[in-house]
Design an enzyme around this catalytic site. Structure first.
Site, short mmCIF file in Angstrom:
data_model
loop_
_atom_site.label_atom_id
_atom_site.label_comp_id
_atom_site.label_asym_id
_atom_site.label_seq_id
_atom_site.Cartn_x
_atom_site.Cartn_y
_atom_site.Cartn_z
CB SER A 1 38.80 48.76 50.93
OG SER A 1 40.17 48.53 50.73
CG ASP B 1 41.24 43.00 45.73
OD1 ASP B 1 42.11 43.82 45.37
OD2 ASP B 1 40.40 43.26 46.60
CG HIS C 1 40.37 46.86 45.83
ND1 HIS C 1 40.51 46.05 46.94
CD2 HIS C 1 40.19 48.12 46.32
CE1 HIS C 1 40.44 46.79 48.04
NE2 HIS C 1 40.23 48.06 47.69
#
Length: 321
Positions: free
Chosen positions: A138, A266, A294
């Site tokens: 991320s 996501d 995610h």
């Protein structure tokens, strides 16, 4: 990437939330760590955790965590389990303020923090030699890609390969997505629950650094970035930070093998914002499976396990020369 979510886990939200809370993260005992504190050039510190009992001379997997992450994050544990099974060493640098102790400087960390990545990787390269395989989850993955873009041909003298996982490579698209509807009520609220108190402790350290009363009222990631992240790190505004911090516009500049992995469902990173092969250049490989959420990618029967994605990422990293 060869991945399809199990039938019992439908949709991007379920594939994000369930794995983070319930899926199995490791085989065997939980990974054990040893911690080192590194003094930074600007008088601050970061904490770097190394997986204990790694064999000498093994390849080193470096993992940069995501927003408000640390070594207890589900992805951190899953990657450590896979690295241990392969006989690799592993290092997990914590971004400033994420290791359990507030950092000293009048700054924190951010998604475009490529200079911090550069300093960390240089130290690890000097210590462990040239077998560095690097992944970022991320926020950490976007910062890693920004480093690879800025480093250009020099990146290959530091690392063997890099990978970003579910990263907000188009920060404006991701920021707008997380601040709407269900995302705002669940994900943005969860992040702000830890980010705002940590920022207010930073204000106690450095009075006058930003407007604390306005920050207390922040209810979106945009407001937090505009009031805190941007001014503390030299950006004019949240829009300036999102524009200059995004790695997507510069992926064609990368000159080291790079994998960009994003699930198309996501909730944080809209599928329409993901790059096409023609936009990224010859050094970049895109994996864009339809499922995964995610940083989810649970596999198997209930409650699922989280080892499939790290195994495939590590397979890809190990193949690069």
């Amino acid at each position: 990437m060869q991945y399809r979510a199990p039938r019992w886990l439908p949709g991007g939200h379920a594939q994000t939330i369930w794995p983070a809370l319930f899926s199995r993260r490791h085989d065997g005992p939980a990974p054990d760590w040893t911690r080192e504190r590194w003094d930074t050039p600007d008088g601050d510190f970061i904490d770097v955790d190394f997986m204990a009992d790694a064999p000498a001379g093994a390849p080193l997997l470096v993992l940069f965590h995501g927003l408000e992450g640390d070594r207890t994050s589900h992805s951190s544990i899953a990657f450590a389990s896979v690295a241990r099974e392969r006989g690799w060493a592993m290092a997990l640098p914590h971004f400033r303020g994420c290791s359990g102790e507030l950092n000293r400087a009048p700054r924190a960390y951010h998604s475009g923090d490529y200079e911090e990545i550069a300093w960390i990787l240089k130290r690890l390269r000097e210590r462990h030699g040239d077998r560095l395989l690097v992944a970022g989850v991320s926020l950490g993955g976007n910062a890693l890609m920004r480093w690879a873009e800025e480093a250009g041909t020099q990146a290959a003298h530091v690392v063997q390969a890099v990978c970003s996982i579910c990263s907000p490579i188009d920060m404006k698209a991701a920021g707008m997505a997380i601040d709407r509807g269900f995302n705002k009520q669940v994900y943005a609220r969860r992040f702000l629950r830890t980010m705002i108190p940590k920022a207010l402790r930073k204000l106690q350290q450095h009075p006058g650094l930003f407007d604390g009363e306005r920050l207390k009222r922040a209810s979106t990631i945009y407001e937090f970035d505009d009031l805190f992240t941007a001014p503390l790190h030299g950006f004019k505004s949240a829009e300036d930070y999102w524009a200059r911090g995004s790695s997507k516009p510069h992926l064609h500049r990368i000159r080291v093998p790079a994998l960009v992995l994003n699930a198309r469902n996501d909730p944080f990173v809209p599928g329409h914002s993901l790059p096409h092969a023609a936009e990224v250049g010859a050094y970049v490989t895109l994996w864009q499976p339809g499922h995964g959420g995610h940083v989810g990618f649970a596999s198997g029967g209930l409650p699922g396990h989280l080892l499939t994605m790290p195994q495939q990422v590590c397979d890809w990293l190990a193949r690069q020369r």
